[in-house]
Design a protein around this motif. Structure first.
Motif, PDB file in Angstrom:
ATOM      1  N   UNK A 183       0.819  -1.214   0.000  1.00 38.43           N
ATOM      2  CA  UNK A 183       0.000   0.000   0.000  1.00 38.43           C
ATOM      3  C   UNK A 183       0.851   1.261   0.000  1.00 38.43           C
ATOM      4  N   UNK A 184       2.092   1.146   0.494  1.00 39.01           N
ATOM      5  CA  UNK A 184       2.998   2.300   0.488  1.00 39.01           C
ATOM      6  C   UNK A 184       3.712   2.462  -0.849  1.00 39.01           C
ATOM      7  N   UNK A 185       3.486   1.526  -1.784  1.00 38.67           N
ATOM      8  CA  UNK A 185       4.074   1.635  -3.113  1.00 38.67           C
ATOM      9  C   UNK A 185       5.460   1.071  -3.246  1.00 38.67           C
ATOM     10  N   UNK A 186       5.908   0.256  -2.276  1.00 35.44           N
ATOM     11  CA  UNK A 186       7.229  -0.356  -2.373  1.00 35.44           C
ATOM     12  C   UNK A 186       7.213  -1.464  -3.418  1.00 35.44           C
ATOM     13  N   UNK A 187       8.374  -1.770  -3.960  1.00 38.61           N
ATOM     14  CA  UNK A 187       8.487  -2.816  -4.978  1.00 38.61           C
ATOM     15  C   UNK A 187       8.215  -4.178  -4.359  1.00 38.61           C
ATOM     16  N   UNK A 188       7.235  -4.898  -4.949  1.00 40.14           N
ATOM     17  CA  UNK A 188       6.848  -6.223  -4.485  1.00 40.14           C
ATOM     18  C   UNK A 188       6.990  -7.198  -5.644  1.00 40.14           C
ATOM     19  N   UNK A 189       7.573  -8.360  -5.383  1.00 41.46           N
ATOM     20  CA  UNK A 189       7.681  -9.395  -6.413  1.00 41.46           C
ATOM     21  C   UNK A 189       7.444 -10.757  -5.764  1.00 41.46           C
ATOM     22  N   UNK A 190       6.613 -11.551  -6.415  1.00 42.79           N
ATOM     23  CA  UNK A 190       6.296 -12.897  -5.909  1.00 42.79           C
ATOM     24  C   UNK A 190       5.791 -12.856  -4.475  1.00 42.79           C
ATOM     25  N   UNK A 191       5.038 -11.801  -4.159  1.00 45.19           N
ATOM     26  CA  UNK A 191       4.446 -11.697  -2.834  1.00 45.19           C
ATOM     27  C   UNK A 191       5.393 -11.295  -1.733  1.00 45.19           C
ATOM     28  N   UNK A 192       6.568 -10.744  -2.086  1.00 48.64           N
ATOM     29  CA  UNK A 192       7.552 -10.341  -1.084  1.00 48.64           C
ATOM     30  C   UNK A 192       8.143  -8.976  -1.430  1.00 48.64           C
ATOM     31  N   UNK A 193       8.701  -8.337  -0.413  1.00 48.28           N
ATOM     32  CA  UNK A 193       9.312  -7.016  -0.601  1.00 48.28           C
ATOM     33  C   UNK A 193      10.706  -7.193  -1.180  1.00 48.28           C
ATOM     34  N   UNK A 194      10.966  -6.537  -2.285  1.00 48.14           N
ATOM     35  CA  UNK A 194      12.274  -6.634  -2.934  1.00 48.14           C
ATOM     36  C   UNK A 194      13.276  -5.744  -2.202  1.00 48.14           C
ATOM     37  N   UNK A 195      14.389  -6.330  -1.760  1.00 48.53           N
ATOM     38  CA  UNK A 195      15.452  -5.566  -1.113  1.00 48.53           C
ATOM     39  C   UNK A 195      16.799  -5.972  -1.702  1.00 48.53           C
ATOM     40  N   UNK A 196      17.772  -5.085  -1.584  1.00 50.30           N
ATOM     41  CA  UNK A 196      19.117  -5.405  -2.056  1.00 50.30           C
ATOM     42  C   UNK A 196      19.894  -6.088  -0.938  1.00 50.30           C
ATOM     43  N   UNK A 197      21.190  -6.262  -1.126  1.00 48.02           N
ATOM     44  CA  UNK A 197      21.997  -6.982  -0.140  1.00 48.02           C
ATOM     45  C   UNK A 197      22.149  -6.208   1.170  1.00 48.02           C
ATOM     46  N   UNK A 198      21.809  -4.911   1.157  1.00 45.07           N
ATOM     47  CA  UNK A 198      21.848  -4.097   2.376  1.00 45.07           C
ATOM     48  C   UNK A 198      20.477  -3.955   3.020  1.00 45.07           C
ATOM     49  N   UNK A 199      19.506  -4.674   2.519  1.00 43.76           N
ATOM     50  CA  UNK A 199      18.124  -4.677   3.005  1.00 43.76           C
ATOM     51  C   UNK A 199      17.373  -3.395   2.684  1.00 43.76           C
ATOM     52  N   UNK A 200      17.859  -2.643   1.718  1.00 44.31           N
ATOM     53  CA  UNK A 200      17.160  -1.428   1.291  1.00 44.31           C
ATOM     54  C   UNK A 200      16.010  -1.785   0.362  1.00 44.31           C
ATOM     55  N   UNK A 201      14.853  -1.168   0.590  1.00 44.79           N
ATOM     56  CA  UNK A 201      13.716  -1.332  -0.301  1.00 44.79           C
ATOM     57  C   UNK A 201      13.797  -0.285  -1.410  1.00 44.79           C
ATOM     58  N   UNK A 202      12.741  -0.184  -2.199  1.00 42.06           N
ATOM     59  CA  UNK A 202      12.699   0.808  -3.282  1.00 42.06           C
ATOM     60  C   UNK A 202      12.393   2.210  -2.780  1.00 42.06           C
ATOM     61  N   UNK A 203      12.064   2.360  -1.501  1.00 35.52           N
ATOM     62  CA  UNK A 203      11.755   3.671  -0.933  1.00 35.52           C
ATOM     63  C   UNK A 203      12.899   4.155  -0.049  1.00 35.52           C
ATOM     64  N   UNK A 204      13.132   5.450  -0.058  1.00 32.68           N
ATOM     65  CA  UNK A 204      14.239   6.038   0.704  1.00 32.68           C
ATOM     66  C   UNK A 204      14.045   5.817   2.198  1.00 32.68           C
ATOM     67  N   UNK A 205      15.117   5.370   2.839  1.00 29.00           N
ATOM     68  CA  UNK A 205      15.159   5.188   4.289  1.00 29.00           C
ATOM     69  C   UNK A 205      14.209   4.116   4.815  1.00 29.00           C
ATOM     70  N   UNK A 206      13.757   3.237   3.926  1.00 24.63           N
ATOM     71  CA  UNK A 206      12.924   2.118   4.363  1.00 24.63           C
ATOM     72  C   UNK A 206      13.644   0.817   4.035  1.00 24.63           C
TER      73      UNK A 206
END
Length: 367
Positions: free
Chosen positions: A242-265
């Motif tokens: 609902x916050x508009x973060x990147x979701x794929x296959x029913x999960x939140x997409x994060x990089x190796x540092x656990x960063x989502x597609x939104x700043x500071x989240x």
């Protein structure tokens, strides 16, 4: 006005680890954990490994005093309604607003009940409250049915049998743990269940949960004063979606540092599809150790310290007197080589020329 700082949504290993790690680096910035669970943060693996069996279990992650001494504001029984990304605030169902500089989403996963008539009457085993309810029910039960032959289902069945309850595991697969470990391992797990006093019924679909147990597709009734649903979980990604973060296959997409597609989240634990440096790809993990490690990476990243998720996944499963310990990536594999040993076996999983997983099974002698 509440001061901004780090906010973690969820009091499981990921949320607590993120908060603890951030606090160790920044002693004066506010740190808050918002948890829908009314209990103090606790470890979930011992619920089906020790607590349900009646064995001593160290559940608390930290005491209430520990949170107070470390000035981590633990708010229990709080439902987060939404994340206001633009205002950088978390809004609760009661209307309270908590501003953040850094936000860690560690909302975990919810059990999925069997999609059959009466399925919601089956007892889950996900939370401490679930474990207490199941343990109480087992005291007055002569029989039990566990629907599902995954890790939790097998552990729960072994515990119920150890309590003197005649227990049956029912699963649509021909052997337990088939999708994760293959037929050869699954056949050996059937023996582990048998040795623990558990009957296994495979290739069987439950069509209804009734007062006396369950009904199978062939019309057979399996008696169960207690029916346990070990039918999987679904990551709780509603807030992120609902916050508009990147979701794929029913999960939140994060990089190796656990960063989502939104700043500071950031996100950690069951909800993530995270990039693992050692694997060289995105990896799904639903295990306690990985959640704690991801939470630590999220806390370090939020604190401005370089960190990345680069360790192999690992978990263990206890069935009666047998223990399964796995390290690897849990993904597809081309072949499995099983070597029997005097006290168990070792299964090695290969994909091309690479070893992608290793399972070690050991059985302790009955004393």
């Amino acid at each position: 006005m509440v001061a901004a700082g780090l906010v973690a949504i969820g009091s499981g290993p990921a949320g607590v680890s993120a908060a603890e790690t951030f606090r160790a680096r920044h002693r004066n910035i506010p740190v808050r954990i918002l948890s829908s669970d009314p209990a103090l943060p606790y470890a979930k693996p011992p619920l089906s490994k020790q607590f349900l069996c009646g064995r001593p279990a160290d559940l608390d992650l930290h005491s209430e005093g520990w949170f107070e001494r470390n000035r981590i504001d633990l708010l229990r029984g709080v439902t987060v309604q939404r994340i206001d990304v633009d205002a950088q605030e978390v809004v609760t169902a009661g209307g309270a607003r908590y501003p953040y500089w850094h936000l860690v989403i560690a909302s975990g996963a919810a059990p999925v009940p069997p999609a059959v008539p009466g399925g919601r009457n089956a007892q889950p085993l996900r939370s401490f409250a679930d474990a207490v309810a199941l343990k109480m029910a087992a005291r007055h039960a002569g029989t039990a049915v566990v629907i599902g032959a995954g890790l939790i289902g097998c552990e729960a069945a072994g515990c119920l049998a150890a309590l003197g309850v005649a227990t049956t595991v029912v699963a649509p697969e021909p052997v337990p743990l088939l999708r994760r470990f293959g037929v050869d391992v699954g056949e050996r797990v059937v023996k582990m269940l048998f040795d623990a006093g558990v009957r296994f019924v495979g290739s069987a679909d439950v069509t209804a949960v009734v007062e006396s147990g369950v009904v199978l597709a062939g019309g057979e009734n399996v008696d169960g004063d207690v029916v346990v649903a070990a039918t999987g979980v679904r990551p709780d990604v509603r807030l992120a979606a609902e916050a508009g973060l990147s979701i794929r296959a029913g999960r939140i997409v994060v990089d190796e540092q656990m960063r989502t597609s939104a700043r500071n989240i950031y996100a950690a634990g069951d909800v993530t599809l995270a990039y693992n440096v050692a694997a060289g790809r995105q990896v799904v993990s639903e295990h306690w150790r990985d959640a704690a490690l991801q939470g630590r990476v999220a806390g370090l990243t939020a604190a401005g310290v370089s960190a990345q998720w680069d360790t192999a996944s690992g978990f263990s499963c206890t069935i009666g007197t047998s223990r399964l310990a796995y390290r690897g990536w849990g993904g597809p594999y081309e072949r499995c080589r099983v070597v029997d040993q005097r006290d168990g076996f070792v299964a090695t999983y290969h994909d091309g020329g690479d070893i992608v997983g290793r399972l070690v099974a050991t059985t302790s002698p009955v004393s």
